[in-house]
Write a protein that holds these residues in place. Structure first.
Motif, PDB file in Angstrom:
ATOM      1  N   LEU A  34       0.457  -1.216   0.051  1.00  0.00           N
ATOM      2  CA  LEU A  34      -0.221  -0.226   0.159  1.00  0.00           C
ATOM      3  C   LEU A  34       0.440   1.467   0.039  1.00  0.00           C
ATOM      4  N   SER A  59       2.443   3.945   7.868  1.00  0.00           N
ATOM      5  CA  SER A  59       0.599   3.519   7.000  1.00  0.00           C
ATOM      6  C   SER A  59       0.971   4.661   5.541  1.00  0.00           C
ATOM      7  N   ASP A  69      -7.726   2.543  11.226  1.00  0.00           N
ATOM      8  CA  ASP A  69      -8.188   3.060  10.009  1.00  0.00           C
ATOM      9  C   ASP A  69      -9.473   3.465   9.592  1.00  0.00           C
ATOM     10  N   THR A 112     -10.195  -3.797   1.490  1.00  0.00           N
ATOM     11  CA  THR A 112     -10.799  -3.663   2.500  1.00  0.00           C
ATOM     12  C   THR A 112     -12.752  -4.676   2.301  1.00  0.00           C
ATOM     13  N   ASN A 167      -7.124   0.516  -0.776  1.00  0.00           N
ATOM     14  CA  ASN A 167      -6.802   0.057   0.599  1.00  0.00           C
ATOM     15  C   ASN A 167      -8.327   0.165   0.882  1.00  0.00           C
ATOM     16  N   ALA A 192      -1.228  -4.884   2.417  1.00  0.00           N
ATOM     17  CA  ALA A 192      -2.429  -5.452   2.311  1.00  0.00           C
ATOM     18  C   ALA A 192      -2.250  -7.018   2.083  1.00  0.00           C
ATOM     19  N   ARG A 227      -4.782  -4.293   6.667  1.00  0.00           N
ATOM     20  CA  ARG A 227      -4.076  -4.211   6.452  1.00  0.00           C
ATOM     21  C   ARG A 227      -2.665  -3.986   7.719  1.00  0.00           C
TER      22      ARG A 227
END
Length: 258
Positions: free
Chosen positions: A34, A140, A172, A47, A43, A58, A53
């Motif tokens: 990512l 991140s 997140d 997801t 992301n 990921a 993550r």
């Protein structure tokens, strides 16, 4: 040599390793990085497709002949706490929480280290140093926050801040919900059911933010470590046909796709 854009994901497959949840099973994961300007959008997309993550990676399970890991998300606006959940909330009425920029502190690491030593001494994260912890928080490329849970003090109502740090959640912020990446708590406070309380707090936060879901990661039927996730209803579980709604009765039905 072919050059790939940082915004074009490349997927890789790990070698088999022992499954930490189901005895005698082997796990494999498919993963991608990512990074780049589109990391947040990627992301979100991944997801929705069952990825999780970890730092700038990921990943999702890609095990041979096993599909036990099921992605779970709570339907925040429809969730109503049960009697037991209300007891957990009452037990933690002296806790204040604060959403913060994802910056690691020595105070957080102290709680993190105590948590690992007490509950995951033989786990894959057992040897994490303070620098490893800092990387977990800071590495991140998406919108990530820290939520700190502290004991309430007499001036908490004025300052919004509490006293002793009790628990921490790394979270997140997605376009459609909050994704709980990792959480931990002071082991001496185990009677508080802080893991449950943090999920309840995330559900309340998602509702205030107008976000429909709280992503809890993977639920595995038959795994005692994962049983707690099934208690937060109604929820959706990701199946090959898409997200399926699970009611308090345990029945599953397809949900309209966004």
């Amino acid at each position: 040599m072919t050059q790939h854009s940082r915004n074009t994901p490349q997927f890789y497959l790990t070698a088999p390793s022992p499954c930490p949840y189901l005895e005698g099973k082997q796990e494999r994961k498919v993963f991608t990085h990512l990074v780049g300007d589109k990391a947040g959008e990627l992301n979100d997309l991944l997801t929705h497709g069952g990825f999780r993550r970890s730092q700038s990676i990921a990943y999702r399970p890609a095990c041979d002949q096993c599909r036990a890991c099921v992605s779970v998300r709570v339907i925040a606006n429809e969730f109503r706490p049960s009697r037991n959940f209300r007891k957990v909330q009452a037990r933690n009425a002296d806790i204040v929480s604060e959403l913060r920029t994802a910056v690691p502190t020595s105070e957080q690491y102290s709680v993190f280290r105590a948590y690992l030593d007490a509950r995951h001494r033989d786990g894959g994260m057992a040897d994490m140093t303070v620098l490893d912890y800092a990387m977990m928080v800071e590495d991140s490329h998406v919108e990530t926050r820290i939520i700190e849970y502290r004991r309430r003090t007499p001036d908490s109502g004025i300052t919004g801040k509490g006293g002793d740090l009790i628990a921490v959640a790394l979270t997140d912020i997605l376009s459609d919900g909050l994704s709980m990446v990792y959480s931990f708590f002071e082991p001496s406070e185990e009677d508080r059911s802080m893991g449950t309380f943090m999920i309840l707090d995330h559900i309340a936060r998602a509702r205030r933010l107008g976000l429909p879901y709280v992503y809890l990661g993977y639920w595995i039927e038959g795994s005692r470590k994962m049983d707690y996730k099934a208690r937060f209803l109604p929820q959706q579980r990701l199946a090959p046909s898409g997200w399926l709604r699970v009611e308090a009765t345990g029945s599953m039905a397809p949900e309209p796709q966004d």
